[in-house]
Design a protein around this motif. Structure first.
Motif, PDB file in Angstrom:
ATOM      1  N   VAL A  39      -2.927  76.691 165.866  1.00 51.83           N
ATOM      2  CA  VAL A  39      -3.879  75.753 165.265  1.00 51.83           C
ATOM      3  C   VAL A  39      -3.233  74.901 164.173  1.00 51.83           C
ATOM      4  O   VAL A  39      -3.530  73.703 164.046  1.00 51.83           O
ATOM      5  CB  VAL A  39      -5.117  76.499 164.736  1.00 51.83           C
ATOM      6  N   ASP A  40      -2.355  75.489 163.368  1.00 53.67           N
ATOM      7  CA  ASP A  40      -1.687  74.711 162.322  1.00 53.67           C
ATOM      8  C   ASP A  40      -0.899  73.554 162.919  1.00 53.67           C
ATOM      9  O   ASP A  40      -0.931  72.423 162.408  1.00 53.67           O
ATOM     10  CB  ASP A  40      -0.755  75.597 161.493  1.00 53.67           C
ATOM     11  N   ASN A  70     -12.099  81.316 173.938  1.00 53.70           N
ATOM     12  CA  ASN A  70     -12.339  79.887 173.745  1.00 53.70           C
ATOM     13  C   ASN A  70     -13.249  79.648 172.540  1.00 53.70           C
ATOM     14  O   ASN A  70     -13.042  78.697 171.775  1.00 53.70           O
ATOM     15  CB  ASN A  70     -12.932  79.270 175.013  1.00 53.70           C
ATOM     16  N   ARG A  71     -14.237  80.513 172.363  1.00 50.10           N
ATOM     17  CA  ARG A  71     -15.087  80.402 171.177  1.00 50.10           C
ATOM     18  C   ARG A  71     -14.283  80.623 169.900  1.00 50.10           C
ATOM     19  O   ARG A  71     -14.501  79.948 168.891  1.00 50.10           O
ATOM     20  CB  ARG A  71     -16.232  81.406 171.268  1.00 50.10           C
ATOM     21  N   ARG A 131     -11.640  78.502 164.973  1.00 48.24           N
ATOM     22  CA  ARG A 131     -10.442  78.257 164.164  1.00 48.24           C
ATOM     23  C   ARG A 131     -10.201  76.755 163.972  1.00 48.24           C
ATOM     24  O   ARG A 131      -9.775  76.326 162.899  1.00 48.24           O
ATOM     25  CB  ARG A 131      -9.224  78.916 164.812  1.00 48.24           C
ATOM     26  N   LEU A 132     -10.461  75.981 164.999  1.00 51.27           N
ATOM     27  CA  LEU A 132     -10.305  74.534 164.877  1.00 51.27           C
ATOM     28  C   LEU A 132     -11.318  73.964 163.881  1.00 51.27           C
ATOM     29  O   LEU A 132     -10.972  73.107 163.048  1.00 51.27           O
ATOM     30  CB  LEU A 132     -10.475  73.865 166.246  1.00 51.27           C
ATOM     31  N   VAL A 133     -12.548  74.456 163.951  1.00 54.29           N
ATOM     32  CA  VAL A 133     -13.577  73.998 163.011  1.00 54.29           C
ATOM     33  C   VAL A 133     -13.197  74.390 161.580  1.00 54.29           C
ATOM     34  O   VAL A 133     -13.278  73.578 160.659  1.00 54.29           O
ATOM     35  CB  VAL A 133     -14.955  74.578 163.376  1.00 54.29           C
ATOM     36  N   HIS A 154     -12.249  67.853 167.387  1.00 50.63           N
ATOM     37  CA  HIS A 154     -12.145  68.147 168.814  1.00 50.63           C
ATOM     38  C   HIS A 154     -13.528  68.123 169.438  1.00 50.63           C
ATOM     39  O   HIS A 154     -14.541  68.258 168.759  1.00 50.63           O
ATOM     40  CB  HIS A 154     -11.488  69.513 169.045  1.00 50.63           C
ATOM     41  N   ASP A 155     -13.561  67.937 170.732  1.00 47.48           N
ATOM     42  CA  ASP A 155     -14.796  67.968 171.514  1.00 47.48           C
ATOM     43  C   ASP A 155     -14.865  69.337 172.183  1.00 47.48           C
ATOM     44  O   ASP A 155     -13.984  69.693 172.965  1.00 47.48           O
ATOM     45  CB  ASP A 155     -14.759  66.845 172.555  1.00 47.48           C
ATOM     46  N   TYR A 156     -15.912  70.112 171.867  1.00 51.01           N
ATOM     47  CA  TYR A 156     -16.043  71.456 172.436  1.00 51.01           C
ATOM     48  C   TYR A 156     -17.400  71.599 173.106  1.00 51.01           C
ATOM     49  O   TYR A 156     -18.432  71.256 172.526  1.00 51.01           O
ATOM     50  CB  TYR A 156     -15.901  72.526 171.352  1.00 51.01           C
TER      51      TYR A 156
END
Length: 288
Positions: free
Chosen positions: A213-214, A237-238, A243-245, A251-253
């Motif tokens: 993620v970094d 995936n969740r 982690r991205l949030v 990103h589009d999830y």
């Protein structure tokens, strides 16, 4: 006589549509890294033959147990890729990734060097064979399952090659696949990449997209990720989404009804291509 004329008219109409629709090629791409030649499927939009323009390229990766022609042969709608290529005026390339390469360069097997193959050999061959936009601003990548991992992994490690990436039902956490019940089976499946004895949890973790993620954040690539709510990979995936949030990575999830099936991926792919088309348009590389 009139009926025959009408039938002949519709025959010609159907023949014209068939002749001038998107075209699927098979391209042989040698690999110096692995000392062998693999095939790739390439779908060219119908406008390509009548134009001198250079086209953006979507690299579309297959999953585990699969091969380069899966996206053409296994979707319920066999015209899916042809229609998307025509709708968005984009070249779609489906390279070989073997059954369990995970699109990595194996540290133990010189015959499984698929990171090098895709990023240095496939892209070069495609750009030299077709009229492509030979620049990251005209190149995007996505895939399903193992290919979802591959698309995120390759774009994260090589942001100079792609302007956007996606994942459908991605195997984003390789380590989570190893547990006491599955260890022997999964180790055997990953033997081409990590050898007979497999790898440590640390090695699996270091190659997992979930732990990149970094790097993803610093690259600032446009991302689209989705997974079916009944998919066995939904929790990883969740976690990637969380982690991205947390790290404020745009990103589009999306979670949709569905499982790890071709019906799900057929439904997901058009959303990815629409997402990419907007980015390509913003990059001023879309073909009018």
């Amino acid at each position: 006589m009139k009926k025959l004329q009408i039938l002949f008219f519709f025959f010609l109409l159907g023949h014209t549509v068939f002749s001038y629709g998107a075209k699927a090629d098979t391209l042989r791409i040698p690999s110096t890294a692995m000392n062998k030649t693999y095939k790739a499927a390439v779908v060219l939009p119908s406008s390509y033959a009548k134009s001198k323009a250079s086209y953006p390229v979507l690299y579309l990766l297959h999953g585990a147990y699969g091969h380069f022609n899966d996206w053409l042969s296994k979707t319920p709608d066999k015209n899916l890729l042809h229609n998307l290529a025509d709708q968005y005026n984009i070249i779609i390339v489906m390279p070989e990734g073997e059954t369990f390469s995970f699109y990595l360069d194996s540290p133990v097997n010189k015959g499984s060097q698929f990171e090098t193959y895709i990023t240095k050999e496939v892209i070069q061959k495609v750009d030299s064979t077709y009229r492509t936009i030979n620049d990251r601003k005209g190149r995007v990548i996505t895939g399903l399952s193992m290919g979802g991992h591959g698309a995120l992994y390759l774009s994260t490690k090589h942001p100079e090659l792609f302007c956007a990436a996606g994942s459908m039902s991605g195997a984003v956490d390789m380590g989570s696949m190893i547990n006491p019940e599955s260890k022997e089976r999964v180790t055997k499946l990953m033997e081409p990449v990590f050898g007979i004895e497999g790898a440590s949890q640390e090695v699996y973790a270091s190659n997992a997209v979930l732990n990149m993620v970094d790097k993803i954040k610093s690259n600032k690539l446009e991302l689209i990720i989705d997974c079916g709510v009944d998919d066995f990979l939904i929790e990883s995936n969740r976690e990637l989404h969380r982690r991205l949030v947390y790290n404020k990575v745009s990103h589009d999830y999306t979670e949709r009804p569905g499982a790890h099936t071709w019906e799900y991926w057929e439904n997901a792919l058009p959303s990815h291509v629409l997402f990419f088309s907007k980015i390509l348009r913003n990059n001023s590389v879309d073909v009018k």
